[in-house]
Design a protein around this motif. Structure first.
Motif, mmCIF file in Angstrom:
data_model
loop_
_atom_site.group_PDB
_atom_site.id
_atom_site.type_symbol
_atom_site.label_atom_id
_atom_site.label_comp_id
_atom_site.label_asym_id
_atom_site.label_seq_id
_atom_site.Cartn_x
_atom_site.Cartn_y
_atom_site.Cartn_z
ATOM 1 N N ASP A 165 39.026 -59.576 32.666
ATOM 2 C CA ASP A 165 39.812 -60.090 33.281
ATOM 3 C C ASP A 165 39.441 -61.375 34.044
ATOM 4 O OD1 ASP A 165 41.557 -58.064 33.236
ATOM 5 O OD2 ASP A 165 40.820 -56.894 35.311
ATOM 6 N N ASP A 166 40.371 -62.026 34.475
ATOM 7 C CA ASP A 166 40.154 -63.329 35.188
ATOM 8 C C ASP A 166 40.197 -62.865 36.744
ATOM 9 O OD1 ASP A 166 39.612 -65.273 33.241
ATOM 10 O OD2 ASP A 166 42.048 -65.287 32.936
ATOM 11 N N VAL A 167 39.284 -63.138 37.628
ATOM 12 C CA VAL A 167 39.466 -62.481 38.845
ATOM 13 C C VAL A 167 38.974 -63.562 40.004
ATOM 14 C CG1 VAL A 167 38.616 -60.345 38.178
ATOM 15 C CG2 VAL A 167 36.942 -61.955 39.230
ATOM 16 N N LEU A 168 39.597 -63.448 41.166
ATOM 17 C CA LEU A 168 39.261 -64.156 42.361
ATOM 18 C C LEU A 168 38.413 -63.639 43.260
ATOM 19 C CD1 LEU A 168 43.033 -65.212 43.347
ATOM 20 C CD2 LEU A 168 41.116 -66.383 41.870
ATOM 21 N N VAL A 169 37.332 -64.386 44.036
ATOM 22 C CA VAL A 169 36.665 -63.865 45.083
ATOM 23 C C VAL A 169 37.121 -64.765 46.376
ATOM 24 C CG1 VAL A 169 34.384 -63.706 46.174
ATOM 25 C CG2 VAL A 169 34.906 -62.874 43.768
ATOM 26 N N VAL A 170 37.473 -64.094 47.558
ATOM 27 C CA VAL A 170 37.753 -64.818 48.641
ATOM 28 C C VAL A 170 36.613 -64.971 49.515
ATOM 29 C CG1 VAL A 170 39.446 -65.295 50.612
ATOM 30 C CG2 VAL A 170 40.010 -64.209 48.354
ATOM 31 N N GLY A 171 36.190 -66.158 49.870
ATOM 32 C CA GLY A 171 35.188 -66.174 50.949
ATOM 33 C C GLY A 171 34.097 -67.255 50.628
ATOM 34 N N GLY A 172 33.433 -67.684 51.445
ATOM 35 C CA GLY A 172 32.239 -68.934 51.266
ATOM 36 C C GLY A 172 30.841 -68.444 51.679
ATOM 37 N N GLY A 173 30.558 -67.253 52.081
ATOM 38 C CA GLY A 173 29.371 -66.755 52.428
ATOM 39 C C GLY A 173 28.273 -66.145 51.431
ATOM 40 N N ASP A 174 27.463 -65.732 51.966
ATOM 41 C CA ASP A 174 26.264 -65.036 51.028
ATOM 42 C C ASP A 174 27.174 -63.783 50.104
ATOM 43 O OD1 ASP A 174 24.289 -66.481 51.061
ATOM 44 O OD2 ASP A 174 23.376 -65.651 52.792
ATOM 45 N N SER A 175 28.025 -63.241 51.011
ATOM 46 C CA SER A 175 28.573 -61.849 50.173
ATOM 47 C C SER A 175 29.620 -62.365 49.208
ATOM 48 C CB SER A 175 29.458 -61.003 51.334
ATOM 49 O OG SER A 175 28.629 -60.715 52.086
ATOM 50 N N ALA A 176 30.071 -63.399 49.323
ATOM 51 C CA ALA A 176 31.349 -63.957 48.355
ATOM 52 C C ALA A 176 30.232 -64.260 47.084
ATOM 53 C CB ALA A 176 31.959 -65.153 48.699
ATOM 54 N N MET A 177 29.092 -65.207 47.251
ATOM 55 C CA MET A 177 28.340 -65.429 46.128
ATOM 56 C C MET A 177 27.811 -64.269 45.369
ATOM 57 S SD MET A 177 28.700 -68.704 46.428
ATOM 58 C CE MET A 177 29.930 -68.309 47.479
ATOM 59 N N GLU A 178 27.370 -63.232 46.192
ATOM 60 C CA GLU A 178 26.753 -62.154 45.642
ATOM 61 C C GLU A 178 28.030 -61.406 44.739
ATOM 62 O OE1 GLU A 178 23.332 -59.901 47.528
ATOM 63 O OE2 GLU A 178 25.201 -58.855 48.156
ATOM 64 N N GLU A 179 29.146 -61.358 45.331
ATOM 65 C CA GLU A 179 30.238 -60.724 44.912
ATOM 66 C C GLU A 179 30.621 -61.389 43.443
ATOM 67 O OE1 GLU A 179 30.532 -57.647 46.661
ATOM 68 O OE2 GLU A 179 32.617 -57.967 47.020
ATOM 69 N N ALA A 180 30.714 -62.673 43.632
ATOM 70 C CA ALA A 180 31.121 -63.408 42.308
ATOM 71 C C ALA A 180 30.158 -63.431 41.097
ATOM 72 C CB ALA A 180 31.336 -64.963 42.504
ATOM 73 N N LEU A 181 28.837 -63.398 41.456
ATOM 74 C CA LEU A 181 27.601 -63.017 40.529
ATOM 75 C C LEU A 181 27.744 -61.856 40.016
ATOM 76 C CD1 LEU A 181 24.776 -65.057 42.535
ATOM 77 C CD2 LEU A 181 25.497 -65.729 40.479
ATOM 78 N N PHE A 182 28.092 -60.904 40.714
ATOM 79 C CA PHE A 182 27.978 -59.301 40.156
ATOM 80 C C PHE A 182 29.231 -59.292 39.183
ATOM 81 C CE2 PHE A 182 29.264 -55.195 40.008
ATOM 82 C CZ PHE A 182 28.129 -54.534 39.903
ATOM 83 N N LEU A 183 30.458 -59.797 39.884
ATOM 84 C CA LEU A 183 31.608 -59.881 38.791
ATOM 85 C C LEU A 183 31.695 -60.672 37.540
ATOM 86 C CD1 LEU A 183 34.256 -59.898 41.805
ATOM 87 C CD2 LEU A 183 33.990 -58.253 40.155
ATOM 88 N N ALA A 184 30.645 -61.552 37.615
ATOM 89 C CA ALA A 184 30.486 -62.584 36.436
ATOM 90 C C ALA A 184 30.019 -61.490 35.463
ATOM 91 C CB ALA A 184 29.735 -63.700 36.763
ATOM 92 N N LYS A 185 29.494 -60.572 35.521
ATOM 93 C CA LYS A 185 28.762 -59.895 34.593
ATOM 94 C C LYS A 185 29.854 -59.077 33.562
ATOM 95 C CE LYS A 185 24.841 -58.338 37.191
ATOM 96 N NZ LYS A 185 24.160 -57.371 37.948
ATOM 97 N N PHE A 186 31.267 -59.015 34.276
ATOM 98 C CA PHE A 186 32.388 -58.183 33.572
ATOM 99 C C PHE A 186 33.513 -59.017 33.351
ATOM 100 C CE2 PHE A 186 30.031 -55.478 37.077
ATOM 101 C CZ PHE A 186 29.603 -54.514 36.009
ATOM 102 N N ALA A 187 33.600 -59.872 34.108
ATOM 103 C CA ALA A 187 34.959 -60.771 34.318
ATOM 104 C C ALA A 187 34.875 -61.834 33.311
ATOM 105 C CB ALA A 187 35.431 -61.124 35.541
ATOM 106 N N ASP A 188 36.098 -62.310 32.586
ATOM 107 C CA ASP A 188 35.863 -63.601 31.917
ATOM 108 C C ASP A 188 35.545 -64.754 32.710
ATOM 109 O OD1 ASP A 188 36.235 -62.671 29.300
ATOM 110 O OD2 ASP A 188 38.204 -63.708 29.002
ATOM 111 N N SER A 189 36.274 -64.581 33.605
ATOM 112 C CA SER A 189 36.293 -65.759 34.701
ATOM 113 C C SER A 189 36.196 -65.432 36.304
ATOM 114 C CB SER A 189 36.985 -67.126 34.541
ATOM 115 O OG SER A 189 38.290 -66.717 34.980
ATOM 116 N N VAL A 190 35.468 -65.968 37.136
ATOM 117 C CA VAL A 190 35.490 -65.656 38.398
ATOM 118 C C VAL A 190 35.917 -67.038 39.229
ATOM 119 C CG1 VAL A 190 34.205 -64.938 40.342
ATOM 120 C CG2 VAL A 190 33.653 -63.990 38.261
#
Ligand code: NAP
Length: 345
Positions: free
Chosen positions: A146-171
């Motif tokens: 999937d192409d997914v969105l992460v909302v936020g600009g803190g450490d949690s958002a970075m962590e979520e984006a890095l984790f999601l990048a393992k599965f999603a086509d684009s974050v």
């Protein structure tokens, strides 16, 4: 005057349920307050695939229902309501509930959790748990390709984006400003990742989809000065885009549910999390600054916030409470917190 309970467990998420199972098996007859969000955050997720013992995954709701059945089997009693105010200075302690009731208890396990902040975008109430999530670790694996969105600009958002990048086509990380709040190391990891993009000065205003199809798209607004949603709501000029995405993840922080502790001697950190006597040799305790009050789960854990760690600290809190109750005088009128004498001044 109401009966005095040995142990009240505040919260019926995985930490509270785990505490209830342990306490009930120890014959403490725990009374479990269900809280404002009965079942806690797991009820917001679909399948839980990382909880030990369920190789095929388990529904969040099902896991919570099983935990509740297990606690009830051993004699835990459940009651509606949440704590609105707590008088922890006397023995027994007194808890004023949202139902208007007052409970008296010798010991208290607080497992009231932390609630993920929500953005307030249109469609979020319907789609939470159906492609909209506040937990990439829980739901990321459902977004392979999937192409997914992460909302936020803190450490949690970075962590979520890095984790999601393992599965999603684009974050794509949507941040309402042009500077990240995240630590440099986390920000750099996300910036350097080929599959992660940033949409600066951009906010989410609507999520599209249905409970059958899941998330199918999102409407976002941008403004070069940042905080575009405010400009949009005020009728100002913003750039509006429709994005074709299959998942949206909120990572704009959590708020521990500790309002009722504000006027008590229980120590909270700057973000409102309960501080337990931890660190160094004494990490394995759930004691708070008030004798007889123990904390478990997300309400005392800003770092891990996993179902399995919440279950772990829930069991610890019940064991700590059991040990404390065995040693505590039954009918003591002693204050729970030593009152400073003039000699202490
Ligand atoms: P945070 O640091 O408070 O960041 C929240 C982010 O969400 C901010 O960028 C904020 O924007 C944005 N935000 C808040 N409300 C918003 C809204 N209504 N709409 C759009 N955006 C909104 O929270 P966090 O990232 O959850 O981190 C919490 C703490 O845990 C931090 O101390 C963090 O360092 C720590 N943490 C550490 C790690 C790690 O080291 N591995 C991982 C996760 C968390 P603004 O920047 O504009 O305010």
């Amino acid at each position: 005057m109401s009966d005095v309970h040995d142990l009240v467990v505040a919260g019926s998420g995985v930490a509270g349920l785990s505490a209830a199972v342990y306490a009930a098996r120890a014959d403490l007859d725990p009374l479990v307050l269900e809280g404002d969000e009965p079942g806690g955050q797991l009820t917001l997720t679909t399948d839980v695939e990382n909880y030990l013992g369920f190789p095929d995954g388990v529904g969040g709701m099902e896991l919570i229902q099983r935990g509740r059945d297990q606690a009830e089997r051993f004699g835990a009693e459940f009651r509606h309501g949440s704590i609105e105010a707590a008088d922890l200075d006397g023995r027994p302690m007194e808890l004023s509930l949202s139902t208007g009731e007052t409970l008296r208890t010798r010991a208290l396990v607080v497992a009231t959790g932390a609630s993920a902040r929500w953005v307030g975008a249109d469609g979020e109430d319907e789609l939470m748990g159906y492609g909209l999530s506040t937990c990439a670790t829980c739901d990321g694996a459902f977004h392979r390709g999937d192409d997914v969105l992460v909302v936020g600009g803190g450490d949690s958002a970075m962590e979520e984006a890095l984790f999601l990048a393992k599965f999603a086509d684009s974050v794509t990380v949507l941040h309402r400003r042009a500077d990240l709040r995240a630590s440099e190391i986390m920000a750099e990891r996300a910036r350097e990742h080929d599959d992660i993009e940033f949409a600066w000065n951009t906010e989410l205003v609507a999520i599209h989809g249905s409970t059958e199809e899941g998330v199918t798209g999102a409407t976002v607004v941008s403004h070069p000065d940042g905080h575009p949603a405010e400009t949009y709501e005020a009728g100002g000029d913003v750039t509006m885009d429709e994005l074709d995405v299959g998942g949206v993840f909120y990572a704009i922080g959590h708020e521990p549910n500790t309002e009722f502790f504000r006027d008590t001697a229980v120590e909270l950190d700057d973000s409102g999390y309960v501080q337990t006597a931890g660190g160094g040799d004494a990490w394995a305790t759930t004691e708070t600054a008030v004798d007889g009050v123990f904390a478990a789960g997300d309400v005392m854990d800003p770092d891990y916030q996993q179902a399995v760690t919440a279950a772990g600290t829930g069991s610890m809190a019940a064991l700590d409470a059991e040990t404390w109750l065995e040693a505590a005088p039954l009918d003591s009128a002693q204050p729970a917190v030593p009152v400073p004498s003039e000699a202490d001044d």
